[in-house]
Design a protein around this motif. Sequence first.
Motif, mmCIF file in Angstrom:
data_model
loop_
_atom_site.group_PDB
_atom_site.id
_atom_site.type_symbol
_atom_site.label_atom_id
_atom_site.label_comp_id
_atom_site.label_asym_id
_atom_site.label_seq_id
_atom_site.Cartn_x
_atom_site.Cartn_y
_atom_site.Cartn_z
ATOM 1 N N GLU A 57 -6.351 -8.050 -80.785
ATOM 2 C CA GLU A 57 -5.283 -7.875 -81.770
ATOM 3 C C GLU A 57 -4.675 -6.480 -81.667
ATOM 4 O O GLU A 57 -3.453 -6.318 -81.702
ATOM 5 C CB GLU A 57 -5.823 -8.107 -83.188
ATOM 6 N N SER A 58 -5.523 -5.491 -81.512
ATOM 7 C CA SER A 58 -5.046 -4.117 -81.400
ATOM 8 C C SER A 58 -4.183 -3.938 -80.162
ATOM 9 O O SER A 58 -3.116 -3.324 -80.221
ATOM 10 C CB SER A 58 -6.237 -3.158 -81.378
ATOM 11 N N GLN A 107 -1.098 -5.787 -83.143
ATOM 12 C CA GLN A 107 -1.385 -6.352 -84.460
ATOM 13 C C GLN A 107 -2.481 -5.529 -85.135
ATOM 14 O O GLN A 107 -3.593 -6.004 -85.382
ATOM 15 C CB GLN A 107 -1.800 -7.814 -84.323
ATOM 16 N N VAL A 108 -2.141 -4.297 -85.444
ATOM 17 C CA VAL A 108 -3.138 -3.340 -85.917
ATOM 18 C C VAL A 108 -3.718 -3.751 -87.264
ATOM 19 O O VAL A 108 -4.933 -3.635 -87.483
ATOM 20 C CB VAL A 108 -2.546 -1.916 -85.957
ATOM 21 N N GLN A 109 -2.892 -4.235 -88.169
ATOM 22 C CA GLN A 109 -3.414 -4.648 -89.478
ATOM 23 C C GLN A 109 -4.410 -5.795 -89.335
ATOM 24 O O GLN A 109 -5.443 -5.813 -90.014
ATOM 25 C CB GLN A 109 -2.280 -5.049 -90.406
ATOM 26 N N ASP A 110 -4.114 -6.733 -88.449
ATOM 27 C CA ASP A 110 -5.045 -7.832 -88.205
ATOM 28 C C ASP A 110 -6.338 -7.307 -87.583
ATOM 29 O O ASP A 110 -7.434 -7.768 -87.920
ATOM 30 C CB ASP A 110 -4.420 -8.886 -87.292
ATOM 31 N N VAL A 140 -7.656 -4.325 -87.969
ATOM 32 C CA VAL A 140 -8.433 -3.643 -89.012
ATOM 33 C C VAL A 140 -9.151 -4.667 -89.890
ATOM 34 O O VAL A 140 -10.333 -4.508 -90.221
ATOM 35 C CB VAL A 140 -7.530 -2.704 -89.844
ATOM 36 N N ALA A 141 -8.460 -5.747 -90.241
ATOM 37 C CA ALA A 141 -9.080 -6.791 -91.068
ATOM 38 C C ALA A 141 -10.256 -7.435 -90.334
ATOM 39 O O ALA A 141 -11.320 -7.657 -90.936
ATOM 40 C CB ALA A 141 -8.042 -7.841 -91.443
ATOM 41 N N TRP A 200 -7.612 4.736 -86.480
ATOM 42 C CA TRP A 200 -7.160 5.736 -87.459
ATOM 43 C C TRP A 200 -6.797 7.050 -86.802
ATOM 44 O O TRP A 200 -5.876 7.731 -87.235
ATOM 45 C CB TRP A 200 -8.188 5.896 -88.574
ATOM 46 N N GLU A 239 -3.341 6.503 -85.456
ATOM 47 C CA GLU A 239 -2.384 6.544 -86.563
ATOM 48 C C GLU A 239 -2.073 7.984 -86.956
ATOM 49 O O GLU A 239 -0.916 8.340 -87.204
ATOM 50 C CB GLU A 239 -2.955 5.780 -87.773
ATOM 51 N N ASN A 295 -9.299 6.478 -94.444
ATOM 52 C CA ASN A 295 -9.921 5.419 -93.648
ATOM 53 C C ASN A 295 -10.722 5.978 -92.478
ATOM 54 O O ASN A 295 -11.799 5.469 -92.155
ATOM 55 C CB ASN A 295 -8.861 4.436 -93.166
#
Length: 93
Positions: A25-26, A30-33, A35-36, A59, A62, A75
């Motif tokens: 994903e990363s 799809q970074v939010q996915d 992280v989830a 992080w 980011e 985070n």
Amino acid sequence: QLLQLSRAQGNQVSDETLTRLANAESRAGQVQDAVASLNRALELNPNNQSALNQLEGIWRTELKYEPTNPAAHANLAAALQKKGQFQEALDQY
């Protein structure tokens, strides 16, 4: 989507599978996915060093682009604390 399909079929997903999924994903942006997925992996196994390392990397990346982002600092601090890097975690606050 694969994770949802797996759950719908009643399959248990391991922390290792979630960590690999997060990596994909990363890479796909799809970074939010990611992280989830990593957070879910850590719920299953709080000692998953690969998941912690990936979160740390996300992080830190980011913060390269948004060095004053307070959520990214918090985070990153949380990930470092879970890794036992307490002084470095404190430096993020």
